[in-house]
Design a protein around this motif. Sequence first.
Motif, short mmCIF file in Angstrom:
data_model
loop_
_atom_site.label_atom_id
_atom_site.label_comp_id
_atom_site.label_asym_id
_atom_site.label_seq_id
_atom_site.Cartn_x
_atom_site.Cartn_y
_atom_site.Cartn_z
N GLU A 243 0.68 -1.23 0.13
CA GLU A 243 -0.10 0.07 0.01
C GLU A 243 0.71 1.27 0.04
O GLU A 243 0.59 2.33 -0.44
N GLU A 244 2.04 1.08 0.65
CA GLU A 244 2.84 2.38 0.89
C GLU A 244 3.48 2.70 -0.46
O GLU A 244 3.43 3.87 -0.89
N SER A 245 3.65 1.71 -1.23
CA SER A 245 4.60 2.12 -2.65
C SER A 245 3.17 2.55 -3.67
O SER A 245 3.71 2.93 -4.78
N LEU A 246 1.97 2.38 -3.32
CA LEU A 246 0.82 2.94 -4.32
C LEU A 246 0.24 4.23 -3.98
O LEU A 246 -0.69 4.67 -4.47
N ASN A 247 0.89 5.04 -3.10
CA ASN A 247 0.58 6.41 -2.70
C ASN A 247 0.30 7.37 -3.86
O ASN A 247 -0.76 8.11 -4.28
N ILE A 248 1.10 6.87 -4.84
CA ILE A 248 1.20 7.87 -6.21
C ILE A 248 0.42 7.26 -7.34
O ILE A 248 0.32 7.83 -8.23
N ILE A 249 -0.19 6.27 -7.24
CA ILE A 249 -0.68 5.44 -8.18
C ILE A 249 -2.25 6.23 -8.98
O ILE A 249 -2.47 5.99 -9.98
N GLN A 250 -2.56 6.92 -7.93
CA GLN A 250 -3.93 7.56 -8.16
C GLN A 250 -3.96 8.63 -9.38
O GLN A 250 -4.84 8.94 -9.96
N HIS A 251 -2.67 9.06 -9.59
CA HIS A 251 -2.43 10.16 -10.52
C HIS A 251 -1.49 9.74 -11.73
O HIS A 251 -1.07 10.32 -12.40
N LEU A 252 -1.51 8.53 -11.77
CA LEU A 252 -0.50 7.67 -13.05
C LEU A 252 -1.53 7.66 -14.27
O LEU A 252 -2.57 7.13 -14.01
N GLU A 253 -0.78 8.20 -15.33
CA GLU A 253 -1.57 8.09 -16.65
C GLU A 253 -1.19 6.74 -17.05
O GLU A 253 -1.87 5.95 -17.75
N THR A 254 -0.10 6.46 -16.90
CA THR A 254 0.69 4.96 -17.44
C THR A 254 1.28 4.13 -16.33
O THR A 254 2.03 4.96 -15.43
N PHE A 255 0.89 3.05 -15.90
CA PHE A 255 1.34 2.33 -14.79
C PHE A 255 1.65 0.85 -15.65
O PHE A 255 0.68 0.04 -15.62
N ASP A 256 2.58 0.72 -15.91
CA ASP A 256 3.12 -0.60 -16.47
C ASP A 256 4.00 -1.38 -15.58
O ASP A 256 5.15 -1.12 -15.33
N VAL A 257 3.37 -2.41 -15.04
CA VAL A 257 4.13 -3.42 -14.30
C VAL A 257 3.98 -4.76 -15.01
O VAL A 257 4.05 -5.70 -14.30
N SER A 258 4.20 -4.80 -16.16
CA SER A 258 4.03 -5.87 -17.03
C SER A 258 5.33 -6.82 -16.92
O SER A 258 6.29 -6.32 -16.62
N TRP A 259 5.03 -8.31 -16.95
CA TRP A 259 6.21 -9.06 -17.05
C TRP A 259 6.90 -9.06 -15.65
O TRP A 259 7.94 -8.88 -15.89
N ASN A 260 6.34 -9.13 -14.73
CA ASN A 260 6.77 -9.34 -13.39
C ASN A 260 6.37 -10.47 -12.57
O ASN A 260 5.71 -11.67 -13.48
N GLU A 261 6.15 -10.42 -11.43
CA GLU A 261 5.90 -11.70 -10.82
C GLU A 261 4.84 -11.85 -9.90
O GLU A 261 4.67 -12.30 -8.76
N LEU A 262 3.81 -10.56 -10.34
CA LEU A 262 2.69 -10.39 -9.31
C LEU A 262 1.85 -11.61 -9.44
O LEU A 262 1.50 -12.02 -10.45
N GLU A 263 1.23 -11.76 -8.14
CA GLU A 263 0.17 -12.95 -8.33
C GLU A 263 -1.15 -12.60 -7.61
O GLU A 263 -2.12 -13.17 -7.89
N LYS A 264 -1.02 -11.27 -7.10
CA LYS A 264 -2.53 -10.79 -6.59
C LYS A 264 -2.63 -9.25 -7.16
O LYS A 264 -1.79 -8.60 -7.22
N ILE A 265 -3.94 -8.82 -7.57
CA ILE A 265 -4.31 -7.41 -7.79
C ILE A 265 -4.96 -6.85 -6.46
O ILE A 265 -5.83 -7.15 -5.87
N LYS A 266 -4.42 -5.63 -6.29
CA LYS A 266 -5.00 -4.92 -5.17
C LYS A 266 -5.85 -3.90 -5.82
O LYS A 266 -5.61 -3.35 -6.94
N PRO A 267 -7.27 -3.77 -5.58
CA PRO A 267 -8.16 -2.94 -6.21
C PRO A 267 -7.67 -1.60 -6.28
O PRO A 267 -8.04 -1.03 -7.32
N ILE A 268 -6.78 -0.91 -5.41
CA ILE A 268 -6.63 0.44 -5.49
C ILE A 268 -5.59 0.55 -6.86
O ILE A 268 -5.41 1.71 -7.22
N MET A 269 -4.96 -0.72 -7.47
CA MET A 269 -4.04 -0.35 -8.76
C MET A 269 -5.20 0.18 -9.71
O MET A 269 -4.60 0.88 -10.82
#
Length: 716
Positions: A243-269
């Motif tokens: 959650e701490e690392s997502l503090n600035i996500i609400q104002h991103l126009e492009t959020f590209d975290v493709s081809w990583n190892e994420l297993e879960k999506i947080k709704p805040i994304m």
Amino acid sequence: MIQVYKLLIIFSSVTLSSCYCPTDRIHNIGQCAYRIHCFGNIRGISLPNECYESTNYPVTVDVTVTDAIERFDDHLDLDFLNIITSLKVLGRWQHTKLAILMYTTRLRHLQLANIGIEEISGTPFYYLARLETLDLSYNSLTDIAELFQFQIHPNKLRKLSLANNAIKDIPSEAFDELSSLAELDLSYNIISDLSEEPFYNLTKLEILRLNNNRIKDLNGAVNSLQNLKHLYLRGNQIQNIDEESLNIIQHLETFDVSWNELEKIKPIMFSRHWDHFTNHSICKIILTGNHIINVPNATSQEISSRFARTMNKHNVNILTELDLSSNSITNIEYSAFQSLIQLISLNLSKNKVIDFVVNANDLADLKFLNLSGNYITQLYYESFSAMTKLQNLDLSYNRLEFIPDMTFNNNNNLKLVNMTYNEIEKLDSIHITMFHPEGGVLDLSNNGLSKINIPYGEGLRLVTLFLHSNNISDPSLVDLSHQTDLRTVDMSDNLIWELDDSSLRLPGSSLVYLDLTCNKIHWIGPATFKRLPHLKTLRLGHNLLTKLEYGSFEGLHDLLNLDLSYNRIVFLDSKLLMDLKFLRVLSVRSNDMTVLDMTSWYSHKFDLTVNIDNNNLTCEWLQKALNDFNNGYTRVRPTVLLGGKGKNTVEGIPCLPSESESLIDRSQYILADERLLVTSQKILEAVREQNYYFRNFILRVMQKEEDKARKVEKAN
């Protein structure tokens, strides 16, 4: 010793003479605007005096140095170096101080990419107060700790590229003096740890590229970047974003975290705050190529934020594109997309989705939906009912066996529907009432279809239909006669064996392109295409045709292109194509043709190109045909696309020499001639026999008359 000294002088003079800027590489592109290309070093340039001290107009000097060396002596023109505004260096500077930069104080753009730099000593950018862009990409830099120091604060550097280097660690103070930076590219390095928060001072940063590194955790490193609009984290090793690392996500126009190892999506994304966007902004959320299994429902916090934003009178128009492709998603919860405002593109391809059942109202603005490469067997009206703006729908590579009733009843703006590679064998209805006003494309290729019917009132505005690579053997089972807007039909690569006047149930008022290549057609009956008077292109290549029937192409008055290539037509008489008055291109390639009689084309009113590649036509025939064309006797021009058989050519067109005519198998024609000769002989013999009997009959009659006359004379 003296000789050695002389050699050094000679070597020095040679070196100096090879380092220069040729006059033909100095281009004046405007008032005190120059583009200059030098070799080795920068010397020998003379510009007008007013360009050195002028204040009336801007000075722009763009210099490129090829095979650049780091050698400076008394021959340097310091005044010229001081007016260079753009410098690009090409060479190999493995260890460098970049000493030339102390003289280029007006430099605005500096490109030092791909010159093998491993180490930069000192602070070479210190005096570059006007520098705006700096490109150090594609080198081997490892240490940037004290590299970016400037005399004047704040400096003007707006764009910095350090991509494709060997940077592993970024000290916290590395970018302390770059507070004006708007774009930073650190992609394709070996960065793994961001715990020192090296970006905290980059308050004006809008674009940050960290893709293709070894980052496992953001550790809040981007939280201070309140003006960040585009964050690229593609190709790292991120397993979790807290959650701490997502503090600035609400104002991103492009959020590209493709081809990583994420297993879960947080709704805040998925959540964005409208205060940070201008009108018509497009938000791109790219999560492709992770290990995501489930797409959860939006939480009440995100939903309430959405409705608050919708009700706000200052709301701006924000569009969203969401890419979840190439994951392992098996479950999508009903309200998974409720926090996304104006979702226009959703990509769920290459997952493991079995049922696509979602709240249709959340997808009311959707224009592009990609569900390709899943395990979908059933479509549901409730999921598509509100997608009234949907234009592109990709359902390819699934397990659909049919299209349920009413599925697309509300979707009247479809431009492209891709249903290739499913398991549909028969369709009595496509259940798409109407396509986009500009026309629609429906692709049903590679399904195993043997029958399709689009009844009256369905498929309105359908322009193109692809049916190639199916199991169609009886073309009369493809009933498209009610599609009055249909212009293109592709039935190539099927199992069609023969065609007659009842085979093609196609719309004659609109169809202009018909592809029947790669079937097994061995016979085309008379009047087969009579109901298609507006057809302009007919493709019959790669079939089993051996001959054509008179009247096969009757009614094709508008046909421009006819493809008969790759068949088995040994003999072709132009009389068979007399109905094609407007024909412009005929392909008879690769038929092993021995005879092409063009007599009936001598009166053809339009230029007709005949592609004759890979046949057995003689040079004698070809020479006559080309002579007739060149002399204006005919408008028919034989030609080739890819060459043909034989080493002999006429006007560059391969042909068989005339003397090899005896090598051609003409047994069928010889046999026909022999039969004709025998028949003629029999007729002649019969005529002779009849003449013989007739003469005998006449003689006998005449003899009887003479005998009667004598008897009368004796009696008297």
